[in-house]
Design a protein around this motif. Structure first.
Motif, PDB file in Angstrom:
ATOM      1  N   SER A 123       0.831  -1.201   0.000  1.00 36.82           N
ATOM      2  CA  SER A 123       0.000   0.000   0.000  1.00 36.82           C
ATOM      3  C   SER A 123       0.862   1.247   0.000  1.00 36.82           C
ATOM      4  CB  SER A 123      -0.902   0.010   1.230  1.00 36.82           C
ATOM      5  OG  SER A 123      -0.139   0.334   2.387  1.00 36.82           O
ATOM      6  N   GLU A 124       0.233   2.378  -0.182  1.00 38.54           N
ATOM      7  CA  GLU A 124       0.947   3.635   0.035  1.00 38.54           C
ATOM      8  C   GLU A 124       1.288   3.771   1.518  1.00 38.54           C
ATOM      9  OE1 GLU A 124      -1.477   7.375   0.374  1.00 38.54           O
ATOM     10  OE2 GLU A 124      -2.954   6.128  -0.686  1.00 38.54           O
ATOM     11  N   THR A 125       2.141   4.706   1.837  1.00 40.11           N
ATOM     12  CA  THR A 125       2.528   4.942   3.231  1.00 40.11           C
ATOM     13  C   THR A 125       1.580   5.981   3.833  1.00 40.11           C
ATOM     14  OG1 THR A 125       4.836   4.394   2.814  1.00 40.11           O
ATOM     15  CG2 THR A 125       4.350   5.715   4.781  1.00 40.11           C
ATOM     16  N   PHE A 126       1.005   5.626   4.984  1.00 42.91           N
ATOM     17  CA  PHE A 126       0.059   6.496   5.671  1.00 42.91           C
ATOM     18  C   PHE A 126       0.698   7.073   6.927  1.00 42.91           C
ATOM     19  CE2 PHE A 126      -2.427   3.285   3.404  1.00 42.91           C
ATOM     20  CZ  PHE A 126      -3.314   4.071   2.690  1.00 42.91           C
ATOM     21  N   ALA A 127       0.108   8.135   7.426  1.00 40.91           N
ATOM     22  CA  ALA A 127       0.627   8.809   8.629  1.00 40.91           C
ATOM     23  C   ALA A 127      -0.430   8.823   9.722  1.00 40.91           C
ATOM     24  CB  ALA A 127       1.051  10.233   8.301  1.00 40.91           C
ATOM     25  N   ILE A 128       0.014   8.487  10.929  1.00 46.12           N
ATOM     26  CA  ILE A 128      -0.808   8.638  12.137  1.00 46.12           C
ATOM     27  C   ILE A 128      -0.240   9.819  12.918  1.00 46.12           C
ATOM     28  CG2 ILE A 128      -1.545   7.618  14.314  1.00 46.12           C
ATOM     29  CD1 ILE A 128      -2.826   6.231  12.002  1.00 46.12           C
ATOM     30  N   THR A 129      -1.045  10.843  13.078  1.00 47.61           N
ATOM     31  CA  THR A 129      -0.615  12.024  13.833  1.00 47.61           C
ATOM     32  C   THR A 129      -1.237  11.964  15.220  1.00 47.61           C
ATOM     33  OG1 THR A 129      -0.507  13.330  11.807  1.00 47.61           O
ATOM     34  CG2 THR A 129      -0.585  14.538  13.905  1.00 47.61           C
ATOM     35  N   VAL A 130      -0.401  12.043  16.239  1.00 42.46           N
ATOM     36  CA  VAL A 130      -0.861  11.941  17.623  1.00 42.46           C
ATOM     37  C   VAL A 130      -1.060  13.336  18.188  1.00 42.46           C
ATOM     38  CG1 VAL A 130      -0.303  11.125  19.938  1.00 42.46           C
ATOM     39  CG2 VAL A 130       0.281   9.723  17.952  1.00 42.46           C
ATOM     40  N   GLU A 131      -2.268  13.600  18.620  1.00 43.29           N
ATOM     41  CA  GLU A 131      -2.589  14.887  19.248  1.00 43.29           C
ATOM     42  C   GLU A 131      -2.225  14.803  20.723  1.00 43.29           C
ATOM     43  OE1 GLU A 131      -6.718  15.383  18.530  1.00 43.29           O
ATOM     44  OE2 GLU A 131      -6.484  15.636  16.359  1.00 43.29           O
ATOM     45  N   GLN A 132      -1.236  15.573  21.117  1.00 44.48           N
ATOM     46  CA  GLN A 132      -0.765  15.506  22.490  1.00 44.48           C
ATOM     47  C   GLN A 132      -1.785  16.160  23.427  1.00 44.48           C
ATOM     48  OE1 GLN A 132       1.691  13.706  23.417  1.00 44.48           O
ATOM     49  NE2 GLN A 132       2.349  13.240  21.315  1.00 44.48           N
ATOM     50  N   PRO A 133      -2.061  15.528  24.572  1.00 47.31           N
ATOM     51  CA  PRO A 133      -3.035  16.082  25.525  1.00 47.31           C
ATOM     52  C   PRO A 133      -2.415  17.224  26.322  1.00 47.31           C
ATOM     53  CG  PRO A 133      -2.040  14.122  26.446  1.00 47.31           C
ATOM     54  CD  PRO A 133      -1.476  14.265  25.049  1.00 47.31           C
ATOM     55  N   PRO A 134      -3.230  17.999  26.976  1.00 49.29           N
ATOM     56  CA  PRO A 134      -2.680  19.052  27.835  1.00 49.29           C
ATOM     57  C   PRO A 134      -1.970  18.430  29.045  1.00 49.29           C
ATOM     58  CG  PRO A 134      -5.032  18.837  28.211  1.00 49.29           C
ATOM     59  CD  PRO A 134      -4.694  17.938  27.046  1.00 49.29           C
ATOM     60  N   THR A 135      -0.953  19.096  29.510  1.00 54.72           N
ATOM     61  CA  THR A 135      -0.249  18.678  30.729  1.00 54.72           C
ATOM     62  C   THR A 135      -0.144  19.881  31.661  1.00 54.72           C
ATOM     63  OG1 THR A 135       1.913  19.179  29.737  1.00 54.72           O
ATOM     64  CG2 THR A 135       1.082  16.917  29.498  1.00 54.72           C
ATOM     65  N   SER A 136       0.281  19.616  32.878  1.00 50.41           N
ATOM     66  CA  SER A 136       0.455  20.706  33.839  1.00 50.41           C
ATOM     67  C   SER A 136       1.585  20.369  34.785  1.00 50.41           C
ATOM     68  CB  SER A 136      -0.833  20.951  34.641  1.00 50.41           C
ATOM     69  OG  SER A 136      -1.119  19.832  35.469  1.00 50.41           O
ATOM     70  N   ARG A 137       2.100  21.396  35.417  1.00 52.79           N
ATOM     71  CA  ARG A 137       3.134  21.212  36.434  1.00 52.79           C
ATOM     72  C   ARG A 137       2.945  22.261  37.514  1.00 52.79           C
ATOM     73  NH1 ARG A 137       7.490  24.765  36.188  1.00 52.79           N
ATOM     74  NH2 ARG A 137       7.363  26.260  34.452  1.00 52.79           N
ATOM     75  N   VAL A 138       3.248  21.896  38.737  1.00 51.71           N
ATOM     76  CA  VAL A 138       3.179  22.842  39.861  1.00 51.71           C
ATOM     77  C   VAL A 138       4.397  23.750  39.798  1.00 51.71           C
ATOM     78  CG1 VAL A 138       3.219  23.069  42.375  1.00 51.71           C
ATOM     79  CG2 VAL A 138       1.837  21.283  41.297  1.00 51.71           C
ATOM     80  N   THR A 139       4.163  25.041  39.871  1.00 52.65           N
ATOM     81  CA  THR A 139       5.258  26.008  39.816  1.00 52.65           C
ATOM     82  C   THR A 139       5.633  26.550  41.191  1.00 52.65           C
ATOM     83  OG1 THR A 139       3.649  27.761  39.345  1.00 52.65           O
ATOM     84  CG2 THR A 139       4.736  26.696  37.464  1.00 52.65           C
ATOM     85  N   GLU A 140       4.634  26.685  42.095  1.00 56.16           N
ATOM     86  CA  GLU A 140       4.898  27.201  43.439  1.00 56.16           C
ATOM     87  C   GLU A 140       3.835  26.706  44.401  1.00 56.16           C
ATOM     88  OE1 GLU A 140       6.967  31.615  42.830  1.00 56.16           O
ATOM     89  OE2 GLU A 140       4.901  31.454  43.507  1.00 56.16           O
ATOM     90  N   VAL A 141       4.238  26.594  45.656  1.00 56.09           N
ATOM     91  CA  VAL A 141       3.286  26.361  46.739  1.00 56.09           C
ATOM     92  C   VAL A 141       3.582  27.392  47.819  1.00 56.09           C
ATOM     93  CG1 VAL A 141       2.377  24.765  48.454  1.00 56.09           C
ATOM     94  CG2 VAL A 141       3.159  23.890  46.235  1.00 56.09           C
ATOM     95  N   HIS A 142       2.559  28.192  48.168  1.00 54.98           N
ATOM     96  CA  HIS A 142       2.712  29.214  49.213  1.00 54.98           C
ATOM     97  C   HIS A 142       2.120  28.679  50.511  1.00 54.98           C
ATOM     98  CE1 HIS A 142       3.182  33.160  50.983  1.00 54.98           C
ATOM     99  NE2 HIS A 142       1.946  33.076  51.437  1.00 54.98           N
ATOM    100  N   TYR A 143       2.880  28.812  51.609  1.00 55.41           N
ATOM    101  CA  TYR A 143       2.482  28.298  52.914  1.00 55.41           C
ATOM    102  C   TYR A 143       2.182  29.449  53.865  1.00 55.41           C
ATOM    103  CZ  TYR A 143       4.610  23.870  51.381  1.00 55.41           C
ATOM    104  OH  TYR A 143       4.930  22.720  50.693  1.00 55.41           O
ATOM    105  N   GLU A 144       0.984  29.417  54.458  1.00 52.24           N
ATOM    106  CA  GLU A 144       0.610  30.384  55.498  1.00 52.24           C
ATOM    107  C   GLU A 144       0.194  29.589  56.734  1.00 52.24           C
ATOM    108  OE1 GLU A 144      -2.659  33.909  56.394  1.00 52.24           O
ATOM    109  OE2 GLU A 144      -2.373  33.167  54.344  1.00 52.24           O
ATOM    110  N   TYR A 145       1.037  29.621  57.763  1.00 55.42           N
ATOM    111  CA  TYR A 145       0.830  28.774  58.931  1.00 55.42           C
ATOM    112  C   TYR A 145      -0.198  29.377  59.890  1.00 55.42           C
ATOM    113  CZ  TYR A 145       5.086  26.616  57.205  1.00 55.42           C
ATOM    114  OH  TYR A 145       6.011  25.979  56.407  1.00 55.42           O
TER     115      TYR A 145
END
Length: 329
Positions: free
Chosen positions: A99-121
């Motif tokens: 057959s001809e060569t086909f392409a599968i394109t993967v749609e990357q999902p959203p990700t997240s990361r914690v940048t800061e945690v503020h502590y108030e005792y």
């Protein structure tokens, strides 16, 4: 008769259709390859695929027959059954047909990361606020947190999810995060649950407007330190006593709060099992000043109790720390 040479026509395999052809899929999806053949059906029909990172190049997958003798299929589940995670190309080979060569394109999902945690005792701890760039949480119970995070793309929903298991097989409480484009935030107070426990892990799950979610959110540990109750010791007397009804019994007492400060030390007692009020306050830190450690001798005077021979006086010492509203004891 002159000999006649006859060239037999060569029968060929024809690949009529290939599914899914060129396709875009969410990351983590499985892909089913289907080929419809005509002509000569060879013994082996293969999918040859190559991944974008070139880890796999023309890697073969043998297709299986279906109820339709001209249709063959194979399901690609990805490494560790985690679905397809990167772009790839593929083609079908069946006998002398390619057959001809086909392409599968993967749609990357959203990700997240914690940048800061503020502590108030809590105020009574008299500890300065702090901000930490690490996502791992380590704090005293009752601490007010503000968790800041960033998503890889604008999202429509972000949830801080808690669990007692690192696998998140069982999910616990959830907090909806505020969203400002890719900036996320949420307030979280480290109060214990009804069963007096705390979550051990948390993660942030984000969802984009297309409904795609982070497949493997980063999991962060939660270590909540409890405010321990104060420790009080009656050093002397160290045994039961027989004394006159009007005796004065010196009590040597020590008290300490292992974490913060003492609020009070109180002598409670009863005559023949009946509690006597008011109790005697040995230490009132709001008058003398909050202390971490305290020790002193207290004269326990029995004469005001109007005791008679044979009466039994029982007593115990109670210490409380400065945790609102009334302190640990």
């Amino acid at each position: 008769f002159a000999p006649v040479s006859v060239l037999a026509s060569r029968l060929r395999t024809v690949i009529e259709t290939v599914q899914p052809g060129n396709a875009s899929i969410p990351a983590g999806s499985r892909v089913e390859f289907v080929a419809d053949l005509a002509g000569v059906i060879p013994e082996e029909i293969r999918v040859l695929y190559s991944t974008s990172d070139r880890r796999f190049v023309d890697e073969p997958l043998t297709m299986r027959s279906t109820d339709d003798e001209h249709r063959f299929q194979i399901l690609m589940v990805g490494d560790g059954d985690r679905g397809i995670r990167q772009n790839m190309t593929y083609r079908i080979e069946a006998g002398d047909a390619v057959s001809e060569t086909f392409a599968i394109t993967v749609e990357q999902p959203p990700t997240s990361r914690v940048t800061e945690v503020h502590y108030e005792y809590p105020t009574y701890m008299d500890l300065p606020e702090r901000t930490d760039s690490a996502g791992a949480i380590e704090a005293w119970e009752g601490t007010k947190l503000t968790v800041f995070a960033e998503s890889s793309e604008p999202v429509s929903e972000a949830m801080l999810q808690m669990s007692d298991e690192v696998s998140f097989a069982v999910r616990g409480e959830e907090l909806r995060m505020k969203i400002d484009n890719t900036q996320l935030s949420v307030d979280w107070t480290l109060d214990h649950r009804e069963d007096n426990t705390f979550p051990k892990f948390y993660r942030i799950q984000v969802t984009n407007p297309e409904g795609h979610q982070d497949l493997e959110p980063v999991v962060y540990p939660v270590d909540v330190r409890r405010d321990a109750p104060p420790v009080v010791k009656l050093i002397d007397p160290a045994r039961d006593l027989e004394v006159p009804a009007n005796a004065t019994v010196p009590l040597l007492v020590e008290a300490e709060d292992p974490d913060f400060l003492l609020r009070s030390v109180t002598l409670h007692y009863a005559v023949n099992g009946k509690p006597i009020q008011p109790s005697e306050v040995l230490l009132d830190a709001f008058k003398s000043g909050l202390k971490k450690r305290w020790s002193d001798t207290w004269d326990f005077r029995l004469k005001p109790l109007n005791l008679h021979p044979g009466d039994v006086v029982t007593f115990h010492i109670e210490a409380r720390d400065n945790r609102p509203p009334r302190g640990h004891q």
